[in-house]
Design a protein around this motif. Structure first.
Motif, PDB file in Angstrom:
ATOM      1  N   SER A 319       0.754  -1.131  -0.082  1.00 30.49           N
ATOM      2  CA  SER A 319      -0.011  -0.031  -0.030  1.00 30.49           C
ATOM      3  C   SER A 319       0.903   1.159   0.202  1.00 30.49           C
ATOM      4  O   SER A 319       1.650   1.376   0.868  1.00 30.49           O
ATOM      5  N   GLN A 320       0.592   2.147  -1.055  1.00 35.68           N
ATOM      6  CA  GLN A 320       1.483   3.396  -1.024  1.00 35.68           C
ATOM      7  C   GLN A 320       1.209   4.311   0.294  1.00 35.68           C
ATOM      8  O   GLN A 320       1.947   4.780   0.738  1.00 35.68           O
ATOM      9  N   ARG A 321       0.077   4.276   0.521  1.00 34.35           N
ATOM     10  CA  ARG A 321      -0.193   5.256   1.828  1.00 34.35           C
ATOM     11  C   ARG A 321       0.480   4.451   3.087  1.00 34.35           C
ATOM     12  O   ARG A 321       0.808   5.358   4.100  1.00 34.35           O
ATOM     13  N   LEU A 495       1.808  13.536  -1.989  1.00 33.34           N
ATOM     14  CA  LEU A 495       2.048  11.913  -2.331  1.00 33.34           C
ATOM     15  C   LEU A 495       0.938  11.273  -2.020  1.00 33.34           C
ATOM     16  O   LEU A 495       0.743  10.212  -2.474  1.00 33.34           O
ATOM     17  N   GLN A 496       0.164  11.592  -0.769  1.00 35.64           N
ATOM     18  CA  GLN A 496      -1.043  10.796  -0.579  1.00 35.64           C
ATOM     19  C   GLN A 496      -2.186  11.169  -1.707  1.00 35.64           C
ATOM     20  O   GLN A 496      -2.861  10.228  -1.920  1.00 35.64           O
ATOM     21  N   ASN A 498      -1.857  11.404  -4.737  1.00 34.70           N
ATOM     22  CA  ASN A 498      -1.696  10.572  -5.843  1.00 34.70           C
ATOM     23  C   ASN A 498      -1.715   9.167  -5.594  1.00 34.70           C
ATOM     24  O   ASN A 498      -1.524   8.127  -6.652  1.00 34.70           O
ATOM     25  N   ALA A 499      -1.816   8.790  -4.285  1.00 36.45           N
ATOM     26  CA  ALA A 499      -1.818   7.222  -4.087  1.00 36.45           C
ATOM     27  C   ALA A 499      -3.118   6.567  -3.823  1.00 36.45           C
ATOM     28  O   ALA A 499      -3.883   7.440  -2.987  1.00 36.45           O
ATOM     29  N   ARG A 501      -6.230   4.952  -2.245  1.00 38.65           N
ATOM     30  CA  ARG A 501      -6.591   4.859  -1.006  1.00 38.65           C
ATOM     31  C   ARG A 501      -7.232   3.318  -1.012  1.00 38.65           C
ATOM     32  O   ARG A 501      -8.263   2.930  -1.930  1.00 38.65           O
TER      33      ARG A 501
END
Length: 550
Positions: A319-321, A495-496, A498-499, A501
């Motif tokens: 997960s990117q977040r 950054l969040q 573009n990530a 959810r």
């Protein structure tokens, strides 16, 4: 027939809360003031940073391993008791070390309250350059001296045919002598080392042993409580003990600061004021020992063998977040370790006493414990991602404020921001953990964030912070940490955004929906079967009436 013990969840929770309260109280009597004691001994800032960083590294490696071994061999109660007793005993060993500079250090004097920007170098020393420890000259024997003199003679005084042979022989013996002297230099450097470095290595070894004794306790006690509540089908009440360590820590640091500030030299008998914190730590730990003897323990031998820490790492990495949250945890841990290590140094330089220090640290902990009262509103207003950025920004503003202190009580307004720095950060970590967790991995993911922040991040921050204080000073340490966190808070929302959810799957709703769909399908099948049977029965009755008709 073996009698089954009755499970009392309320009694279990009460014992666990009391134990965590007392043990956190004991730690807070000493740990916040530990680096201040190292400064009184005469250790340099980079030495203090290395000691505290090593302490965090040992905790990072030994906590999970010791908890696993205690579970495998069913020795959790022995580990808890041994950790409480041995850690208190080893901590008292630090009181046996004399200061590095006996001539200029006054162990019980009001001069400790005055500004002391940096510890003075010891007067009894041989060399302050570490490079010189391995290059101490040793006297050569007569043969070697004669050979060296022979090699330095003019060519005309020696035989030209024997000259290359003599040079090779001298060269070989010289290399052999240098190798032997190198080994002797390494061993003898410990004896000829200056007093400050000798004290540094002694303290480093003692603190490492102390951490080896103390590190297994928290994870072992936490695992025991969770397994017991899970066995009693009350694992939902496991989180109810979370606020008690904060309350215990606030009581310990505030009470110890107040007690030490009321003591004078006539009562202490020449003992350092900061040394009283060690006795408070040992005394309160002794109070926690009887409660540890009654803690209910349960070993779940049928627990699944899935490697949950690796699963937690995979979930966070996927997960990117969650990765952004992990980076934030690392930066927060590094910054927080510098605050824990050097804030009291900054306060002492501005004439703060132990009373000022204890009250300010206690206020910060109480403020952090009060954040759940505001969490619901802030989460609805900002969202979990922005709450995470809020926590990092608040800590950055705190650090910036610490660099401009002007008096003993000037630190108090900044401590109220701990509600939005540490409190908001750990709340956001909990929300992110719940979003990516699968059944059975919630605690593993939260522990992963704890390790990243409190152990790995704190170790990096301690190692770097000590050298920054030596080169730039305390003010620029806090200003640099503030700049790093504020810049990260500017980049984090972008950054969040573009990530993608990831929302947590509510498995209870899915099961309920499956049950409703199954019941609907079963009722429809039953209705179709009943209608078909009634139609068939009606057709038979009609046919039977036709055959009987005359």
């Amino acid at each position: 027939m073996r009698k089954t013990k009755q499970i009392n969840v309320k009694r279990t929770l009460a014992l666990a809360r009391a134990f965590h309260f007392l043990y956190s109280c004991a730690k807070s009597c000493l740990l916040p003031f530990l680096t201040l004691y190292f400064r009184d001994l005469g250790l340099a800032p980079e030495m203090v940073g290395i000691i505290m960083g090593t302490k965090h590294i040992i905790s990072l490696l030994w906590q999970p391993l010791s908890s696993l071994l205690a579970k495998m061999y069913n020795k959790r109660r022995a580990v808890i008791h041994g950790s409480v007793v041995c850690s208190a005993a080893v901590a008292l060993v630090l009181l046996l070390f004399p200061p590095a500079d006996l001539q200029t250090h006054n162990i019980c004097n009001d001069s400790n309250l005055r500004s002391t920007p940096s510890p003075r170098e010891p007067q009894l020393k041989v060399s302050t350059d570490p490079a010189s420890w391995l290059t101490i000259p040793f006297p050569a024997n007569k043969t070697d001296v004669a050979e060296d003199r022979t090699s330095q003679l003019p060519v005309g005084r020696t035989n030209n045919t024997e000259e290359p042979k003599n040079k090779n022989l001298v060269r070989k013996k010289k290399h052999k002598r240098e190798a032997e002297e190198g080994q002797l230099d390494f061993l003898s450097s410990l004896k000829v080392m200056d007093v400050q470095h000798q004290l540094f290595f002694l303290v480093l070894i003692t603190v490492s042993i102390w951490e080896l004794m103390a590190a297994p306790l928290e994870w072992t006690a936490d695992d025991s409580l969770h397994d017991y509540l899970d066995f009693a089908d009350a694992s939902d009440r496991y989180s109810s003990t979370g606020v008690w360590p904060l309350l215990g820590a606030a009581s310990g640091v505030g009470g110890a600061g107040f007690l030490v500030s009321r003591l004078n030299c006539s009562i202490l008998g020449g003992t350092s004021r900061t040394a009283v914190h060690f006795f408070c730590y040992a005394g309160v730990s002794a109070l926690a020992l009887p409660i540890a003897a009654f803690l209910p323990l349960y070993l779940n031998k049928q627990q699944s063998k899935v490697n949950r820490p690796l699963k937690a790492i995979q979930l966070v990495r996927g997960s990117q977040r969650a990765v952004l949250c992990a980076v934030t945890a690392l930066l927060m841990g590094a910054t927080r370790s510098n605050v824990d290590n050097f804030l009291l140094w900054q306060m002492r330089d501005h004439h703060s006493t132990e009373l000022h220090m204890g009250v300010s640290l206690s206020l910060a902990l109480l403020s952090q414990a009060a954040f759940p009262l505001l969490a619901a509103r802030l989460t609805r207003l900002l969202g979990s991602g922005r709450v995470l950025a809020l926590g990092a920004a608040a800590l950055g503003l705190q650090c910036l404020y610490y660099s401009f202190l002007w008096g003993p009580w000037a630190v108090l307004p900044a401590q109220l921001f701990s509600c939005f720095s540490c409190g908001a950060f750990w709340w956001a970590v909990k929300v992110h953990s719940d979003d990516i967790a699968t059944p059975g991995t919630e605690r593993s993911i939260k522990r992963l964030y704890n390790v990243l922040s409190l152990d790995f991040g704190s170790a990096l921050g301690s190692f770097a912070g000590g050298f920054v204080v030596r080169w730039c000073g305390l003010d620029w340490l806090f200003r640099g940490a503030a700049v790093v966190l504020i810049l990260w808070c500017v980049c984090l929302p972008l950054l969040q955004w573009n990530a993608p959810r990831q929302y947590r799957i509510n498995y209870s709703r899915l099961l309920a929906a499956d049950a409703i769909e199954a019941s609907d399908s079963e009722s429809e099948e039953e209705r179709d079967w009943l209608d078909k049977a009634m139609e068939d029965d009606g057709s038979k009755n009609r046919n039977y009436g036709k055959t009987l008709k005359p």
